[in-house]
Write a protein that holds these residues in place. Structure first.
Motif, short mmCIF file in Angstrom:
data_model
loop_
_atom_site.label_atom_id
_atom_site.label_comp_id
_atom_site.label_asym_id
_atom_site.label_seq_id
_atom_site.Cartn_x
_atom_site.Cartn_y
_atom_site.Cartn_z
N ALA A 99 44.68 17.09 54.42
CA ALA A 99 43.43 16.33 54.58
C ALA A 99 43.36 15.21 53.54
O ALA A 99 42.91 14.09 53.85
CB ALA A 99 42.23 17.27 54.42
N ILE A 100 43.81 15.50 52.33
CA ILE A 100 43.82 14.49 51.26
C ILE A 100 44.75 13.34 51.64
O ILE A 100 44.41 12.16 51.50
CB ILE A 100 44.25 15.12 49.92
CG1 ILE A 100 43.21 16.16 49.47
CG2 ILE A 100 44.44 14.05 48.83
CD1 ILE A 100 43.67 17.05 48.33
N ASN A 101 45.92 13.69 52.18
CA ASN A 101 46.89 12.66 52.59
C ASN A 101 46.32 11.79 53.70
O ASN A 101 46.50 10.57 53.71
CB ASN A 101 48.19 13.31 53.07
CG ASN A 101 48.95 13.99 51.93
OD1 ASN A 101 48.67 13.75 50.75
ND2 ASN A 101 49.88 14.85 52.27
N GLN A 102 45.62 12.41 54.65
CA GLN A 102 45.01 11.64 55.74
C GLN A 102 43.95 10.67 55.22
O GLN A 102 43.84 9.54 55.69
CB GLN A 102 44.39 12.58 56.78
CG GLN A 102 45.42 13.28 57.66
CD GLN A 102 44.75 14.07 58.77
OE1 GLN A 102 43.77 14.78 58.54
NE2 GLN A 102 45.28 13.97 59.97
N MET A 103 43.20 11.12 54.22
CA MET A 103 42.17 10.26 53.65
C MET A 103 42.80 9.08 52.91
O MET A 103 42.30 7.95 52.97
CB MET A 103 41.29 11.09 52.69
CG MET A 103 39.94 10.46 52.43
SD MET A 103 38.89 10.46 53.89
CE MET A 103 37.91 8.99 53.56
N LYS A 104 43.91 9.33 52.25
CA LYS A 104 44.63 8.25 51.53
C LYS A 104 45.08 7.18 52.52
O LYS A 104 45.00 5.98 52.24
CB LYS A 104 45.83 8.82 50.78
CG LYS A 104 45.46 9.61 49.53
CD LYS A 104 46.70 10.17 48.84
CE LYS A 104 46.34 10.89 47.55
NZ LYS A 104 47.53 11.51 46.90
N VAL A 105 45.57 7.61 53.68
CA VAL A 105 46.01 6.65 54.70
C VAL A 105 44.81 5.86 55.22
O VAL A 105 44.87 4.64 55.38
CB VAL A 105 46.73 7.37 55.86
CG1 VAL A 105 47.01 6.40 57.01
CG2 VAL A 105 48.03 8.00 55.38
N ALA A 106 43.69 6.56 55.48
CA ALA A 106 42.49 5.88 55.99
C ALA A 106 42.01 4.80 55.02
O ALA A 106 41.51 3.75 55.44
CB ALA A 106 41.38 6.90 56.24
N MET A 107 42.15 5.05 53.73
CA MET A 107 41.73 4.07 52.73
C MET A 107 42.60 2.82 52.74
O MET A 107 42.20 1.77 52.21
CB MET A 107 41.76 4.70 51.33
CG MET A 107 40.75 5.82 51.11
SD MET A 107 39.04 5.34 51.41
CE MET A 107 38.78 4.15 50.08
N GLN A 108 43.78 2.90 53.37
CA GLN A 108 44.70 1.76 53.42
C GLN A 108 44.42 0.80 54.58
O GLN A 108 45.02 -0.27 54.64
CB GLN A 108 46.14 2.26 53.53
CG GLN A 108 46.67 2.93 52.27
CD GLN A 108 48.15 3.30 52.43
OE1 GLN A 108 48.49 4.31 53.04
NE2 GLN A 108 49.01 2.46 51.92
N LEU A 109 43.53 1.19 55.49
CA LEU A 109 43.23 0.29 56.60
C LEU A 109 42.63 -1.01 56.08
O LEU A 109 41.79 -0.99 55.16
CB LEU A 109 42.24 0.94 57.56
CG LEU A 109 42.69 2.19 58.32
CD1 LEU A 109 41.54 2.72 59.17
CD2 LEU A 109 43.91 1.92 59.18
N PRO A 110 43.00 -2.14 56.65
CA PRO A 110 42.46 -3.42 56.16
C PRO A 110 40.95 -3.56 56.36
O PRO A 110 40.32 -4.40 55.72
CB PRO A 110 43.24 -4.46 56.97
CG PRO A 110 43.80 -3.74 58.14
CD PRO A 110 44.01 -2.33 57.70
#
Length: 473
Positions: A99-110
């Motif tokens: 879940a933490i990894n998924q949140m990190k990816v979401a934060m990378q969206l432009p």
């Protein structure tokens, strides 16, 4: 083929996580006449020389996908932000790494402006369940979730605690008579409910939404499957609540949890597919494909999402009205909140789209309900308006075991024993919803004391859920 080939087998011979792995696994599930060893040999050969398999009836689609993948260039995709802002997290020690990894990816969206992770978070599709994401002029269908507008609704009755225990048989009869569960299940003919939501002109938005209206009507007032429930319990106010105008004491209450049924799920699948077609993100972020709110597709989804939310609310209203009439009770207060939704809100002085996928709105003074499990208490709460949490809180205890893991590790005797210990009557539900599959709600609540104040404590006493293993949630 005695032992099926799984994802780990394919990763070991050189396949990468992503769409291609899914295509390869799908081939393996079909009856193709090859032994396990022969399949592995073919997979290896395709990786080395996919061009030799382009016209192959079994492996052609995989070969073409591998060739297309090899020819992709970074400029073909929307680039992710390599230096994203940090996100707030609550109860981080109890949140799984996925879940933490998924949140990190979401934060990378432009398009991302801010993010937060609630203490009940666990891995989902795209945004983790328990994830909150604020975006600029963009809506993410999988940031909202499959069960659009899923919600909690609570009716507090003028019925004292003792009356429940003296009349359990009556409560059980009414609970069975006025609820319906199971994925795909609905009502027919004279048993269909009526509600003004069916007259909403948004059902005429386009032919896709219009064609879902009959399904929506048949399932109106039902609860679906998965973790959805209708339950009676005892709600205890430790002190007078002036806002709800309820004196200190214990009251019988009805608590429901369900969403927009097949209507919402079909909307989610349709617009996620369209989003992926127009928003090309790298594999790691593909389930976060978004729609521009200025585009016609973005507006279409926004209208359909809000309609699904209204529909989910109508389903709860029908259940609560039926039960109020059947019990002949007076309702002292009603509280309702939804999750799996997106709202237009002001964040740091600008309008953003706040996605709460399995997270409860908790703006200052906003009422909400955070359930535990079928044996653990739930809590009626009032939001504190914590900006670091993007005015949000958890939507429940959160799973600590996957459904598959729960079914494999929990026995019927163990489940029956814990129900007996807590004095809970259960109608339906499988082992995947056993109390042990969930995190400790008290730990979750302790992790979000900065986010909400507890107004009252709900203790479940009679719970009805789907008993067919259906997965709508």
């Amino acid at each position: 083929m005695k032992t099926p080939i799984n994802g780990n087998d394919l990763l070991a011979i050189g396949f990468a996580e992503g769409t291609i792995l899914g295509i390869a696994l799908k081939i393996n599930r079909g009856r193709n006449g090859f032994t396990r060893e022969q399949m592995i040999d073919h997979y290896k050969a395709i990786l080395e020389n996919p061009e030799n398999y382009i016209d192959d009836k079994i492996f052609g689609k995989l070969a073409i996908a591998l060739i297309e993948k090899a020819n992709e260039k970074p400029e073909d995709f929307i680039q992710l932000n390599q230096n994203p802002d940090a996100f707030s997290a609550y109860g981080l020690d109890h949140i799984e790494q996925g879940a933490i990894n998924q949140m990190k990816v979401a934060m990378q969206l432009p398009v991302t402006v801010a993010g937060a992770l609630m203490p009940d978070a666990h891995q989902g599709y795209g945004l983790p369940i328990g994830g909150v994401l604020a975006t600029k002029n963009a809506i993410i269908p999988y940031g909202v979730g499959v069960d659009i507008g899923c919600r909690m609704a609570l009716s507090v009755y003028d019925i004292p605690e003792d009356f429940y225990f003296e009349n359990e048989a009556k409560f059980k009869r009414e609970l069975v008579a006025h609820t319906k569960f199971g994925a795909g299940h609905g009502f027919h003919g004279q048993y269909k409910s009526d509600h003004s939501v069916l007259e909403n002109p948004d059902f005429e938005t386009n032919s896709f939404v219009k064609n879902l209206k009959d399904k929506a009507w048949s399932q109106l007032g039902s609860s679906g499957g998965g973790n959805h429930f209708v339950e009676f319990g005892i709600l205890e106010f430790a002190k007078d609540d002036a806002v709800l105008n309820i004196p200190k004491g214990k009251y019988v209450a009805l608590l429901t949890h369900s969403g927009s049924r097949g209507f919402g799920a079909t909307v989610a699948g349709h617009y996620t597919k369209l989003a992926k077609d127009v928003c090309k993100l790298p594999d790691v972020a593909k389930n976060l494909a978004y729609l521009d709110m200025s585009s016609s597709l973005g507006q279409e989804y926004w209208i359909a999402m809000n309609l699904a939310g209204d529909y989910a609310s109508a389903c709860h209203e029908i259940i609560h009205n039926k039960m109020e009439k059947a019990l002949g009770a007076t309702v002292l207060a009603k509280v309702e909140n939804h999750h799996n939704f997106a709202w237009k809100e002001i964040w740091n002085g600008e309008e953003v789209i706040v996605h709460r996928k399995g997270a409860t709105p908790a703006g200052k003074g906003v009422m909400g309900i955070i359930p535990g499990s079928m044996t653990a208490p739930g809590f009626l709460v009032r939001g504190k308006g914590e900006e670091n949490a993007i005015n949000s809180a958890s939507h429940g205890a959160g799973r600590q075991m996957s459904r598959t893991q729960a079914i494999k590790t929990i026995t019927k005797n163990e489940m029956q024993s814990i129900l007996k210990d807590h004095g809970v009557t259960l109608i339906g539900a499988g082992l995947d919803e056993a109390p042990m599959a969930y995190k400790d709600i008290n730990m979750v609540m302790a992790s979000q004391e900065d986010l909400v104040d507890v107004v009252a404590k709900f203790t479940p006493k009679m719970v009805r859920m789907a008993d067919d293993g259906s997965r709508e949630d």
